[in-house]
Write a protein that holds these residues in place. Structure first.
Motif, mmCIF file in Angstrom:
data_model
loop_
_atom_site.group_PDB
_atom_site.id
_atom_site.type_symbol
_atom_site.label_atom_id
_atom_site.label_comp_id
_atom_site.label_asym_id
_atom_site.label_seq_id
_atom_site.Cartn_x
_atom_site.Cartn_y
_atom_site.Cartn_z
ATOM 1 N N TYR A 213 1.151 -1.467 -0.172
ATOM 2 C CA TYR A 213 -0.303 -0.271 0.230
ATOM 3 C C TYR A 213 0.750 1.150 0.191
ATOM 4 O O TYR A 213 1.121 1.793 -0.537
ATOM 5 C CB TYR A 213 -0.508 -0.253 1.018
ATOM 6 C CG TYR A 213 -1.825 1.324 1.043
ATOM 7 C CD1 TYR A 213 -3.065 1.198 0.367
ATOM 8 C CD2 TYR A 213 -1.778 2.305 2.585
ATOM 9 C CE1 TYR A 213 -3.860 2.835 0.488
ATOM 10 C CE2 TYR A 213 -2.528 3.276 2.145
ATOM 11 C CZ TYR A 213 -3.206 3.121 1.094
ATOM 12 O OH TYR A 213 -4.435 4.399 1.823
ATOM 13 N N LEU A 214 1.860 1.353 0.618
ATOM 14 C CA LEU A 214 2.840 2.031 0.871
ATOM 15 C C LEU A 214 3.097 2.904 -0.344
ATOM 16 O O LEU A 214 4.079 3.741 -0.816
ATOM 17 C CB LEU A 214 3.314 2.425 1.912
ATOM 18 C CG LEU A 214 3.001 2.009 3.579
ATOM 19 C CD1 LEU A 214 4.445 1.557 4.710
ATOM 20 C CD2 LEU A 214 2.655 3.192 4.355
ATOM 21 N N ILE A 215 4.089 1.913 -0.667
ATOM 22 C CA ILE A 215 4.866 1.907 -1.889
ATOM 23 C C ILE A 215 3.728 2.493 -3.444
ATOM 24 O O ILE A 215 4.244 3.810 -4.009
ATOM 25 C CB ILE A 215 5.035 0.181 -2.922
ATOM 26 C CG1 ILE A 215 6.249 -0.576 -1.422
ATOM 27 C CG2 ILE A 215 5.705 0.305 -4.402
ATOM 28 C CD1 ILE A 215 6.355 -1.482 -1.840
ATOM 29 N N VAL A 216 2.482 2.643 -3.349
ATOM 30 C CA VAL A 216 1.465 2.957 -4.138
ATOM 31 C C VAL A 216 1.462 4.822 -3.982
ATOM 32 O O VAL A 216 1.131 5.311 -5.216
ATOM 33 C CB VAL A 216 0.428 2.286 -4.526
ATOM 34 C CG1 VAL A 216 -0.566 2.727 -5.325
ATOM 35 C CG2 VAL A 216 0.801 0.841 -5.409
ATOM 36 N N LYS A 217 1.176 4.565 -2.749
ATOM 37 C CA LYS A 217 0.331 5.697 -1.727
ATOM 38 C C LYS A 217 1.226 6.865 -1.682
ATOM 39 O O LYS A 217 1.411 8.014 -1.392
ATOM 40 C CB LYS A 217 -0.371 5.313 -1.134
ATOM 41 C CG LYS A 217 -1.203 4.688 -1.329
ATOM 42 C CD LYS A 217 -2.641 5.125 -2.419
ATOM 43 C CE LYS A 217 -3.436 6.346 -1.497
ATOM 44 N NZ LYS A 217 -4.716 7.318 -2.982
ATOM 45 N N VAL A 218 2.668 6.458 -0.961
ATOM 46 C CA VAL A 218 3.780 7.225 -0.401
ATOM 47 C C VAL A 218 4.961 7.402 -1.803
ATOM 48 O O VAL A 218 4.565 6.380 -1.842
ATOM 49 C CB VAL A 218 4.644 6.826 0.654
ATOM 50 C CG1 VAL A 218 5.102 7.736 1.008
ATOM 51 C CG2 VAL A 218 3.219 6.535 1.653
ATOM 52 N N PRO A 219 5.499 8.515 -1.451
ATOM 53 C CA PRO A 219 5.779 9.631 -3.366
ATOM 54 C C PRO A 219 7.260 8.456 -2.292
ATOM 55 O O PRO A 219 8.107 8.557 -0.839
ATOM 56 C CB PRO A 219 6.387 10.779 -2.785
ATOM 57 C CG PRO A 219 5.572 11.664 -2.104
ATOM 58 C CD PRO A 219 4.905 9.942 -1.929
ATOM 59 N N HIS A 220 8.409 7.976 -3.666
ATOM 60 C CA HIS A 220 9.150 6.784 -3.261
ATOM 61 C C HIS A 220 10.488 7.901 -2.755
ATOM 62 O O HIS A 220 11.426 7.440 -1.822
ATOM 63 C CB HIS A 220 9.815 6.530 -5.145
ATOM 64 C CG HIS A 220 8.624 5.685 -5.508
ATOM 65 N ND1 HIS A 220 9.031 5.017 -6.734
ATOM 66 C CD2 HIS A 220 8.001 5.103 -4.485
ATOM 67 C CE1 HIS A 220 8.025 4.150 -7.066
ATOM 68 N NE2 HIS A 220 7.299 3.812 -5.475
ATOM 69 N N LYS A 221 10.111 9.374 -2.923
ATOM 70 C CA LYS A 221 11.406 10.820 -2.929
ATOM 71 C C LYS A 221 11.093 10.245 -0.557
ATOM 72 O O LYS A 221 11.987 10.817 -0.551
ATOM 73 C CB LYS A 221 11.249 11.589 -3.560
ATOM 74 C CG LYS A 221 12.182 12.658 -2.886
ATOM 75 C CD LYS A 221 11.303 14.190 -3.580
ATOM 76 C CE LYS A 221 12.592 15.580 -2.852
ATOM 77 N NZ LYS A 221 13.763 15.236 -3.422
ATOM 78 N N VAL A 222 9.850 10.104 -1.224
ATOM 79 C CA VAL A 222 9.816 10.311 1.272
ATOM 80 C C VAL A 222 10.402 8.999 1.509
ATOM 81 O O VAL A 222 10.304 8.133 2.306
ATOM 82 C CB VAL A 222 8.333 11.061 0.933
ATOM 83 C CG1 VAL A 222 8.115 11.269 2.743
ATOM 84 C CG2 VAL A 222 8.647 12.385 0.018
#
Length: 522
Positions: A103-112
């Motif tokens: 879920y986080l890989i889709v929703k959270v920007p990879h830079k963060v």
């Protein structure tokens, strides 16, 4: 018609960072030289970050075995299978966290997301130096595993979003190959740091603290250098951003989407190929965990002192890197990943057979060491499986789920692996070696089944195209060594024959099963 001033004028859906791309970007002129230039610029920024952060993750994970070599078990009063449990708790945490990772890989920007994970496991690694008993070590290793849980699936997704499918094997090998480099560096660091005389810290505490602090310092640098996707890449010009999208059009696996789609989750859960990859990941990482956690102890059981044991793991680390790069190069050139993966498991079986059959005595140390070094071939397997997954899975959510399931299976393998080797079986470890022999024999069979499955799926896709009024034959430019643009006119204009060119749905976030033009690679 006036030329647009920027990529945002020509393709408004790219205007804001993190905004979902709803329409396909227009075709733009792109030569082989342009493609190579953009690839090189991506390597210098994105690939360098992937290599460094993955190296840190493996280094932090690997030094546990060297801590055991330099007195961890004695100083923290570990008994029975407690060391094995400490080796297993990190992958247990990874296994539990995988649904959240996808879920986080889709929703959270990879830079963060990437620097946040890096900072978290760096702090956990540093805390290991302050542990004095089994309970404290378990807690620190749990959080180490928790923050490392998203690393491999995140890196697989990032690689698929920045590189053509033909380019992915060598890029995945580049960052995954740091397994071997981390083994070499961990051995050298352990050897050097263990000679530091301190009245406050034991040798293993100095080792844990040093590598943890290096990881913590790296986190803000990663945040500063990382970009989320091609459309917002600061190292590309406005024109190069559109050309970068054009480069990846034929992949048909998407370039990023922030909507988490449960239909993708369901599709991944119902596909046999998902479970075949899970089987491969689990079996491979049972063996990998054995070499990471028990490798130094097995070498120590051959009669070498603790300093020599550390140095003897360095050639093993070099072999890991060589095998990873060799396997990925062969897959890149021959493009038959299933055959190569099966072939690389055979030396592993041979090495395990040597360790199992040869008696432990001074005259046999050379043969036993050779058998141990043959286990390095198994590290050529994981990058090939990762390449298989990211190259054969389309849709942002589905790809994230598939990679998280791969990591969950890897974690399960890392849990089971150390538990196969009990301290009471030292120094021969015959029961564990016997189990691993059966595991890698089964691995070869699963790889061949997946190869046949992907071949069948391509036949199924061809029949779907015919039903939809398209040609059964399709031109897959994504696996060609040199870049070939997808021209609007199509090849049929010149030949008089209908030819379908893959790449019409680059921005629609379709899964591989939803897109009848998707071509599976095996």
């Amino acid at each position: 018609m006036a030329k647009p001033d920027s990529v945002h004028d020509e393709c408004p859906s790219l205007a804001k960072e993190g905004q979902v791309i709803e329409t396909d970007p227009p075709h733009v002129p792109l030569t082989e030289e342009d493609s190579k230039r953009i690839c090189r610029k991506t390597d210098r920024t994105i690939l360098v970050i992937l290599i460094w952060v993955y190296f840190l993750q493996i280094l932090d994970k690997t030094v546990l075995g060297y801590g055991a070599t330099f007195g961890l078990q004695t100083d923290t009063h570990l008994t029975g299978n407690q060391y094995s449990l400490i080796g297993s708790i990190a992958p247990i945490a990874q296994l539990a966290w995988q649904p959240f990772s996808s879920y986080l890989i889709v929703k959270v920007p990879h830079k963060v997301l990437m620097p946040a994970l890096c900072l978290g496991w760096g702090i956990a690694q540093s805390c290991l130096a302050a542990c004095h008993n089994f309970q404290e070590l378990m807690a620190a290793r749990f959080f180490l595993g928790l923050f490392e849980a998203g690393c491999l699936p995140l890196f697989g997704v990032i690689t698929s979003q920045w590189y053509r499918r033909a380019e992915q094997p060598l890029r995945i090998a580049a960052w995954y190959g740091t397994n071997g480099l981390a083994t070499i560096v961990a051995a050298a660091l352990s050897y050097g740091l263990a000679h530091i005389k301190s009245d406050l810290l034991q040798s293993w505490q100095i080792i844990f603290l040093f590598v943890g602090l290096v990881t913590i310092v790296s986190a803000p640098i990663v945040y500063w250098r990382m970009d989320n996707d091609i459309s917002t890449a600061r190292f590309l010009t406005e024109e190069e951003k559109l050309q970068g999208m054009e480069r990846l059009r034929a992949n048909q696996t998407g370039t990023g989407n922030t909507e988490f789609k449960f239909s993708h989750v369901l599709e991944a859960a119902l596909e046999p190929k998902t479970y075949l990859w899970i089987g491969m990941a689990m079996l491979l990482n049972i063996g990998a965990s054995v070499t990471n956690t028990f490798g130094p102890l097995i070498l120590g059981g051959l009669g070498y002192d603790k300093y020599t044991t550390s140095l003897l793991t360095m050639p093993f680390g070099a072999l890991q890197s060589i095998m990873i790069m060799l396997a990925s190069y062969l897959a890149h050139t021959a493009r038959v990943k299933g055959v190569i993966l099966s072939a690389f498991m055979l030396p592993v079986v041979a090495g395990l057979a040597v360790l199992y059959a040869v008696p432990r005595n001074d005259s046999a140390n050379g043969a036993l060491l050779a058998g141990y070094y043959l286990l390095a071939f198994l590290f050529g397997g994981n990058p090939l499986v990762v390449t298989w997954i990211v190259g054969n899975t389309a849709g942002s959510t589905k790809k994230s789920v598939a990679m998280s399931l791969f990591n969950a299976a890897s974690s399960a393998g890392n849990i089971v692996g150390p538990l196969l080797f009990s301290a009471k079986d030292a120094p021969d470890y015959h029961p564990g070696l016997r189990a691993c022999l059966g595991i890698f024999s089964a691995m070869v069979a699963i790889v061949l089944v997946q190869w046949a499955n992907l071949w069948f799926l391509n036949k199924q896709q061809a029949r779907r195209r015919v039903r939809n009024g398209k040609s059964a034959q399709i031109v897959d430019h994504s696996m060609q060594s040199n870049f070939h643009g997808i021209e609007e006119t199509g090849e049929e204009a010149e030949t008089g024959h209908q030819v379908t060119h893959a790449g019409a749905h680059v921005a629609e976030d379709l899964t591989d099963r939803e897109n009848d033009e998707f071509v599976y690679i095996y």
